[in-house]
Design a protein around this motif. Sequence first.
Motif, PDB file in Angstrom:
ATOM      1  N   ARG A   1      24.125  86.518 142.968  1.00 20.54           N
ATOM      2  CA  ARG A   1      23.284  87.405 142.166  1.00 20.54           C
ATOM      3  C   ARG A   1      24.191  88.359 141.406  1.00 20.54           C
ATOM      4  O   ARG A   1      25.042  89.032 141.998  1.00 20.54           O
ATOM      5  N   LEU A   2      24.029  88.377 140.099  1.00 23.87           N
ATOM      6  CA  LEU A   2      24.785  89.250 139.208  1.00 23.87           C
ATOM      7  C   LEU A   2      23.781  90.172 138.527  1.00 23.87           C
ATOM      8  O   LEU A   2      22.741  89.722 138.058  1.00 23.87           O
ATOM      9  N   TYR A   3      24.114  91.464 138.447  1.00 25.47           N
ATOM     10  CA  TYR A   3      23.104  92.432 138.031  1.00 25.47           C
ATOM     11  C   TYR A   3      23.041  92.676 136.527  1.00 25.47           C
ATOM     12  O   TYR A   3      22.098  93.302 136.052  1.00 25.47           O
ATOM     13  N   GLU A   4      24.019  92.177 135.793  1.00 28.37           N
ATOM     14  CA  GLU A   4      24.010  92.333 134.351  1.00 28.37           C
ATOM     15  C   GLU A   4      24.783  91.185 133.728  1.00 28.37           C
ATOM     16  O   GLU A   4      25.635  90.584 134.380  1.00 28.37           O
ATOM     17  N   PRO A   5      24.515  90.872 132.466  1.00 30.28           N
ATOM     18  CA  PRO A   5      25.218  89.769 131.814  1.00 30.28           C
ATOM     19  C   PRO A   5      26.611  90.197 131.365  1.00 30.28           C
ATOM     20  O   PRO A   5      26.865  90.422 130.175  1.00 30.28           O
ATOM     21  N   TYR A   6      27.506  90.299 132.322  1.00 28.56           N
ATOM     22  CA  TYR A   6      28.875  90.759 132.054  1.00 28.56           C
ATOM     23  C   TYR A   6      29.704  89.558 131.615  1.00 28.56           C
ATOM     24  O   TYR A   6      29.910  88.610 132.384  1.00 28.56           O
ATOM     25  N   GLN A   7      30.181  89.596 130.393  1.00 32.38           N
ATOM     26  CA  GLN A   7      30.794  88.413 129.787  1.00 32.38           C
ATOM     27  C   GLN A   7      31.982  87.861 130.576  1.00 32.38           C
ATOM     28  O   GLN A   7      32.074  86.636 130.766  1.00 32.38           O
ATOM     29  N   PRO A   8      32.914  88.695 131.077  1.00 35.73           N
ATOM     30  CA  PRO A   8      34.028  88.121 131.840  1.00 35.73           C
ATOM     31  C   PRO A   8      33.575  87.341 133.081  1.00 35.73           C
ATOM     32  O   PRO A   8      34.167  86.314 133.423  1.00 35.73           O
ATOM     33  N   THR A   9      32.524  87.824 133.738  1.00 34.02           N
ATOM     34  CA  THR A   9      32.015  87.099 134.900  1.00 34.02           C
ATOM     35  C   THR A   9      31.380  85.780 134.474  1.00 34.02           C
ATOM     36  O   THR A   9      31.613  84.736 135.096  1.00 34.02           O
ATOM     37  N   LEU A  10      30.583  85.811 133.421  1.00 36.68           N
ATOM     38  CA  LEU A  10      29.947  84.585 132.942  1.00 36.68           C
ATOM     39  C   LEU A  10      30.996  83.576 132.481  1.00 36.68           C
ATOM     40  O   LEU A  10      30.870  82.369 132.739  1.00 36.68           O
ATOM     41  N   ASP A  11      32.041  84.041 131.834  1.00 36.06           N
ATOM     42  CA  ASP A  11      33.118  83.134 131.428  1.00 36.06           C
ATOM     43  C   ASP A  11      33.782  82.503 132.648  1.00 36.06           C
ATOM     44  O   ASP A  11      34.073  81.301 132.663  1.00 36.06           O
ATOM     45  N   ALA A  12      34.015  83.311 133.677  1.00 37.82           N
ATOM     46  CA  ALA A  12      34.668  82.799 134.886  1.00 37.82           C
ATOM     47  C   ALA A  12      33.769  81.827 135.650  1.00 37.82           C
ATOM     48  O   ALA A  12      34.262  80.962 136.375  1.00 37.82           O
TER      49      ALA A  12
ATOM     50  N   SER B   1      18.674 101.718 145.134  1.00 38.77           N
ATOM     51  CA  SER B   1      19.521 100.909 144.262  1.00 38.77           C
ATOM     52  C   SER B   1      18.869 100.720 142.907  1.00 38.77           C
ATOM     53  O   SER B   1      18.670  99.618 142.457  1.00 38.77           O
ATOM     54  N   LYS B   2      18.514 101.820 142.273  1.00 41.76           N
ATOM     55  CA  LYS B   2      17.781 101.717 141.028  1.00 41.76           C
ATOM     56  C   LYS B   2      18.673 101.284 139.868  1.00 41.76           C
ATOM     57  O   LYS B   2      18.198 100.842 138.865  1.00 41.76           O
ATOM     58  N   VAL B   3      20.011 101.483 139.990  1.00 51.26           N
ATOM     59  CA  VAL B   3      20.867 101.132 138.885  1.00 51.26           C
ATOM     60  C   VAL B   3      21.196  99.667 138.874  1.00 51.26           C
ATOM     61  O   VAL B   3      20.946  98.949 139.811  1.00 51.26           O
ATOM     62  N   SER B   4      21.828  99.234 137.813  1.00 51.40           N
ATOM     63  CA  SER B   4      22.183  97.839 137.690  1.00 51.40           C
ATOM     64  C   SER B   4      23.404  97.569 138.500  1.00 51.40           C
ATOM     65  O   SER B   4      24.142  96.644 138.306  1.00 51.40           O
TER      66      SER B   4
END
Length: 348
Positions: free
Chosen positions: A64-75, A9-12
């Motif tokens: 756990r979220l693997y990247e700072p994805y704006q729609p997820t952070l907004d939700a 699982s090397k990718v984000s």
Amino acid sequence: MALFKAKDSKVSMAPILLLLGFLISGLELTGAQVGVCYGRNGNNLPAEGEVIALYKSNGIGRMRLYEPYQPTLDALKGSNIELIIGIGLNSNLQALTDAAAATDWVQKNIKSYSPDVRFKYIAVGNEVHPNDAEAKFVLPAMQSIHNAIVAANLQDQIKVSTAIDTTLLSPDSFPPSKGAFSASSYINPIVSFLVNNGAPLLANVYPYFSYTGDLQNIALPYALFTSPGVVVTDPEGNRGYQNLFDALLDTLYSAVEKAGGPNLQIVVSESGWPSEGGTGATVENAGTYYKNLIGHVKSGTPKKPGQAIETYLFAMFDENIKNVPPEVERHFGLFSPNKQPKYQLTFG
């Protein structure tokens, strides 16, 4: 006994977080030790708002979220869900060694969402190995992100760490008390950084891959928490191991002690079992693993008895476009993309 085969699982990739939030009545934020990883490598997944609603409706309090994805952070705003957030691909590490870039990253992805989003840990790199090109950037990036967190006056709320896997352990790490890291020059400074800053080590722990990597020596019941008695006895402390998860985690604890972190906490940042696509990958086995893991982490390990283990299940959904073999990587979901639970799981 070859315990240390890793999940690829090397990718984000972003396996999702907290856990089968469908029939739970007891996953209170203050008491729950189990979260679920939220991975987004699917072309058929629910919208972000629906995902957060699924967490909330099932009482899932950690993600756990693997990247700072704006729609997820907004939700996530106002959800009260505690979050491990990653930096995305490991290729992002080099850029974050620069102080200005780290400050910008923290301002954009952390400060602008806090306190509406409850950040708990920042995972600076996921399963970076000593021979990887990115390895030399892990600690400097951790330091830069930590400095930016301090500058933002968030160091008491948010801890900076990195997520490792068990392939960093020496092949001679058996029984668990013999646990040691094979690349001390890489991991020891990281352990020292964590100790100095009161942060835990994040570790992805997969009995499934250890089991499939050594079928001759590892029995399925030992991997699924269903062995009727002790399978491995460690002469040090006369500790008995009835399941592989405990053996792997205590091996990591022994290695961390030798690396200079005798009191360093380990957070299990991923653990799961696939429902299809490989040896032992069935709905029955996966359901057994998740059910038993959920019940088990409340009680600690033989080396750390009575200490609940903060654990994140991998993962919320099956991810049908994950581009890393083997096929099992696409089948770790607790829920199908239509939000229906795969397993009859409850939280105690």
